[in-house]
Design a protein around this motif. Sequence first.
Motif, PDB file in Angstrom:
ATOM      1  N   THR A  14      48.515  26.310  16.413  1.00  0.00           N
ATOM      2  CA  THR A  14      49.393  25.154  16.250  1.00  0.00           C
ATOM      3  C   THR A  14      50.375  25.113  17.419  1.00  0.00           C
ATOM      4  OG1 THR A  14      50.942  26.412  14.877  1.00  0.00           O
ATOM      5  CG2 THR A  14      49.221  25.165  13.740  1.00  0.00           C
ATOM      6  N   VAL A  15      50.705  23.913  17.846  1.00  0.00           N
ATOM      7  CA  VAL A  15      51.635  23.706  18.958  1.00  0.00           C
ATOM      8  C   VAL A  15      52.781  22.840  18.475  1.00  0.00           C
ATOM      9  CG1 VAL A  15      51.937  22.617  21.213  1.00  0.00           C
ATOM     10  CG2 VAL A  15      49.914  24.002  20.764  1.00  0.00           C
ATOM     11  N   THR A  16      53.984  23.261  18.782  1.00  0.00           N
ATOM     12  CA  THR A  16      55.187  22.494  18.459  1.00  0.00           C
ATOM     13  C   THR A  16      55.923  22.172  19.752  1.00  0.00           C
ATOM     14  OG1 THR A  16      55.398  23.655  16.352  1.00  0.00           O
ATOM     15  CG2 THR A  16      57.310  22.433  17.121  1.00  0.00           C
ATOM     16  N   GLY A  17      56.239  20.898  19.931  1.00  0.00           N
ATOM     17  CA  GLY A  17      56.954  20.484  21.128  1.00  0.00           C
ATOM     18  C   GLY A  17      56.104  19.584  22.025  1.00  0.00           C
ATOM     19  N   PRO A  18      56.669  19.252  23.182  1.00  0.00           N
ATOM     20  CA  PRO A  18      57.923  19.738  23.741  1.00  0.00           C
ATOM     21  C   PRO A  18      59.140  19.256  22.932  1.00  0.00           C
ATOM     22  CG  PRO A  18      56.541  18.721  25.426  1.00  0.00           C
ATOM     23  CD  PRO A  18      55.961  18.365  24.113  1.00  0.00           C
ATOM     24  N   ARG A  19      60.072  20.148  22.719  1.00  0.00           N
ATOM     25  CA  ARG A  19      61.306  19.844  22.019  1.00  0.00           C
ATOM     26  C   ARG A  19      62.468  20.474  22.772  1.00  0.00           C
ATOM     27  NH1 ARG A  19      59.394  24.390  19.460  1.00  0.00           N
ATOM     28  NH2 ARG A  19      60.953  25.981  18.938  1.00  0.00           N
ATOM     29  N   GLU A  20      63.660  19.980  22.507  1.00  0.00           N
ATOM     30  CA  GLU A  20      64.836  20.505  23.190  1.00  0.00           C
ATOM     31  C   GLU A  20      65.043  21.964  22.809  1.00  0.00           C
ATOM     32  OE1 GLU A  20      69.617  19.546  23.723  1.00  0.00           O
ATOM     33  OE2 GLU A  20      68.332  18.295  22.466  1.00  0.00           O
ATOM     34  N   GLY A  21      65.140  22.807  23.790  1.00  0.00           N
ATOM     35  CA  GLY A  21      65.262  24.232  23.536  1.00  0.00           C
ATOM     36  C   GLY A  21      66.713  24.667  23.459  1.00  0.00           C
ATOM     37  N   ARG A  22      67.032  25.452  22.441  1.00  0.00           N
ATOM     38  CA  ARG A  22      68.374  25.985  22.305  1.00  0.00           C
ATOM     39  C   ARG A  22      68.577  27.135  23.287  1.00  0.00           C
ATOM     40  NH1 ARG A  22      69.081  26.280  15.680  1.00  0.00           N
ATOM     41  NH2 ARG A  22      68.810  24.036  15.307  1.00  0.00           N
ATOM     42  N   GLY A  23      69.646  27.055  24.028  1.00  0.00           N
ATOM     43  CA  GLY A  23      69.915  28.087  25.015  1.00  0.00           C
ATOM     44  C   GLY A  23      68.965  28.055  26.192  1.00  0.00           C
ATOM     45  N   GLN A  24      68.336  26.900  26.412  1.00  0.00           N
ATOM     46  CA  GLN A  24      67.392  26.769  27.512  1.00  0.00           C
ATOM     47  C   GLN A  24      68.149  26.783  28.838  1.00  0.00           C
ATOM     48  OE1 GLN A  24      64.848  27.163  29.372  1.00  0.00           O
ATOM     49  NE2 GLN A  24      63.451  25.918  28.161  1.00  0.00           N
ATOM     50  N   ARG A  25      67.795  27.749  29.693  1.00  0.00           N
ATOM     51  CA  ARG A  25      68.497  27.899  30.956  1.00  0.00           C
ATOM     52  C   ARG A  25      67.785  27.229  32.119  1.00  0.00           C
ATOM     53  NH1 ARG A  25      70.381  34.306  30.754  1.00  0.00           N
ATOM     54  NH2 ARG A  25      71.600  34.151  28.824  1.00  0.00           N
ATOM     55  N   ARG A  81      64.402  21.509  30.413  1.00  0.00           N
ATOM     56  CA  ARG A  81      65.260  21.976  29.319  1.00  0.00           C
ATOM     57  C   ARG A  81      64.577  21.825  27.954  1.00  0.00           C
ATOM     58  NH1 ARG A  81      70.326  23.053  30.695  1.00  0.00           N
ATOM     59  NH2 ARG A  81      70.956  22.895  28.513  1.00  0.00           N
ATOM     60  N   SER A  82      63.262  22.056  27.926  1.00  0.00           N
ATOM     61  CA  SER A  82      62.493  21.933  26.688  1.00  0.00           C
ATOM     62  C   SER A  82      61.716  23.215  26.416  1.00  0.00           C
ATOM     63  CB  SER A  82      61.532  20.744  26.769  1.00  0.00           C
ATOM     64  OG  SER A  82      62.225  19.534  26.985  1.00  0.00           O
ATOM     65  N   THR A  83      61.199  23.289  25.204  1.00  0.00           N
ATOM     66  CA  THR A  83      60.415  24.449  24.791  1.00  0.00           C
ATOM     67  C   THR A  83      59.118  23.973  24.140  1.00  0.00           C
ATOM     68  OG1 THR A  83      62.403  25.763  24.387  1.00  0.00           O
ATOM     69  CG2 THR A  83      60.366  26.531  23.371  1.00  0.00           C
ATOM     70  N   ILE A  84      58.014  24.605  24.503  1.00  0.00           N
ATOM     71  CA  ILE A  84      56.713  24.362  23.885  1.00  0.00           C
ATOM     72  C   ILE A  84      56.292  25.663  23.199  1.00  0.00           C
ATOM     73  CG2 ILE A  84      54.307  23.722  24.244  1.00  0.00           C
ATOM     74  CD1 ILE A  84      55.177  22.229  26.764  1.00  0.00           C
ATOM     75  N   ASN A 115      52.460  33.114  30.241  1.00  0.00           N
ATOM     76  CA  ASN A 115      52.445  33.002  31.701  1.00  0.00           C
ATOM     77  C   ASN A 115      51.306  32.112  32.182  1.00  0.00           C
ATOM     78  OD1 ASN A 115      54.640  34.720  31.841  1.00  0.00           O
ATOM     79  ND2 ASN A 115      53.408  36.545  32.225  1.00  0.00           N
ATOM     80  N   ALA A 116      50.154  32.185  31.488  1.00  0.00           N
ATOM     81  CA  ALA A 116      49.013  31.365  31.902  1.00  0.00           C
ATOM     82  C   ALA A 116      49.325  29.885  31.781  1.00  0.00           C
ATOM     83  CB  ALA A 116      47.792  31.731  31.063  1.00  0.00           C
ATOM     84  N   PHE A 117      49.879  29.482  30.658  1.00  0.00           N
ATOM     85  CA  PHE A 117      50.158  28.052  30.462  1.00  0.00           C
ATOM     86  C   PHE A 117      51.455  27.620  31.133  1.00  0.00           C
ATOM     87  CE2 PHE A 117      47.189  28.805  26.931  1.00  0.00           C
ATOM     88  CZ  PHE A 117      46.298  27.769  27.182  1.00  0.00           C
ATOM     89  N   GLN A 118      52.357  28.553  31.408  1.00  0.00           N
ATOM     90  CA  GLN A 118      53.572  28.211  32.143  1.00  0.00           C
ATOM     91  C   GLN A 118      53.234  27.693  33.543  1.00  0.00           C
ATOM     92  OE1 GLN A 118      56.934  28.771  30.780  1.00  0.00           O
ATOM     93  NE2 GLN A 118      57.306  27.294  32.401  1.00  0.00           N
ATOM     94  N   SER A 119      52.228  28.300  34.157  1.00  0.00           N
ATOM     95  CA  SER A 119      51.823  27.878  35.495  1.00  0.00           C
ATOM     96  C   SER A 119      50.769  26.772  35.478  1.00  0.00           C
ATOM     97  CB  SER A 119      51.285  29.082  36.278  1.00  0.00           C
ATOM     98  OG  SER A 119      50.161  29.648  35.617  1.00  0.00           O
ATOM     99  N   HIS A 120      50.127  26.567  34.330  1.00  0.00           N
ATOM    100  CA  HIS A 120      49.032  25.598  34.261  1.00  0.00           C
ATOM    101  C   HIS A 120      49.501  24.207  33.833  1.00  0.00           C
ATOM    102  CE1 HIS A 120      45.093  23.910  33.683  1.00  0.00           C
ATOM    103  NE2 HIS A 120      45.262  23.774  32.387  1.00  0.00           N
ATOM    104  N   THR A 146      54.924  21.461  33.353  1.00  0.00           N
ATOM    105  CA  THR A 146      56.179  21.724  32.646  1.00  0.00           C
ATOM    106  C   THR A 146      57.370  21.013  33.281  1.00  0.00           C
ATOM    107  OG1 THR A 146      56.431  23.755  33.966  1.00  0.00           O
ATOM    108  CG2 THR A 146      55.381  23.964  31.807  1.00  0.00           C
ATOM    109  N   HIS A 147      57.215  20.584  34.533  1.00  0.00           N
ATOM    110  CA  HIS A 147      58.343  19.906  35.188  1.00  0.00           C
ATOM    111  C   HIS A 147      58.630  18.540  34.575  1.00  0.00           C
ATOM    112  CE1 HIS A 147      54.730  18.351  37.198  1.00  0.00           C
ATOM    113  NE2 HIS A 147      55.434  17.267  37.441  1.00  0.00           N
TER     114      HIS A 147
END
Length: 258
Positions: free
Chosen positions: A53-64, A117-120, A104-109, A112-113
Amino acid sequence: MPLDTLTTYSQTLLRQDGRRWNELRRITASISTQPSSDGSSLLTMGNTMVLCTVTGPREGRGQRDNNNAIIETEINIAPFAQMDRRRRNRNDKRTQELQTTISNAFQSHLFTHLYPRSTISITLHVLSLDGALLVACLNAASLALVDAGVPMPSILAAISSGSITPTDDSSAKPEPILDLNNAEEQELPFLSIATVSGQQGMEDRVSVLMMETRCQIGGANSKMESMLATGVDGCQQVRRKMEDVIRKHGAKIMQTRK
């Protein structure tokens, strides 16, 4: 005592489950299996079954990160998924390693830009395990992300590849095999590989490569090159199956709208 792969392969050129060296196990998949989530999938590879299951993209709390979305992965392996019924907690090193690899695999794939400031969040539930754990998780997550509408350049497809020496002669040339089950993973050196489609006229690019066991790299009997070549070809076969699942799901949606 049952015969192992090393004993029977040199005589029949068939593995324990009757497959040849380059044959995949049966792969079935479906998407939009969990309507409550943004994206979901259910994938089986042989006797390995993974629900994602996938949730997001949604606003991430404490997203730096102000420029990209952050990918979070959680893996839950059911106690009944394996014969030993071993319960894995969140501090299990193998589980943490898999979660980091998938993130890491999906972060680069993924693109995400597009979601600063979101989280998946990717949640994977392993319901049955018979080898290819990382492979099945990557493929299930890729389908669920497509269902969630997260943009990506192509489908990320994964497979495992191993090597077997069919005779007892140490000078014999090792032969590659594709899509190992749990029994074969216990006996043979193998790796997990995932690729993404290259641009038109270009070769596929390797996105994930994890050496699961020790393997001879140099020398006349090097196993790495043949394992990589077989794995890349296997990823293409898996990608075609995954694309068929997506096309059939899209056609079904279009028919319901009409």
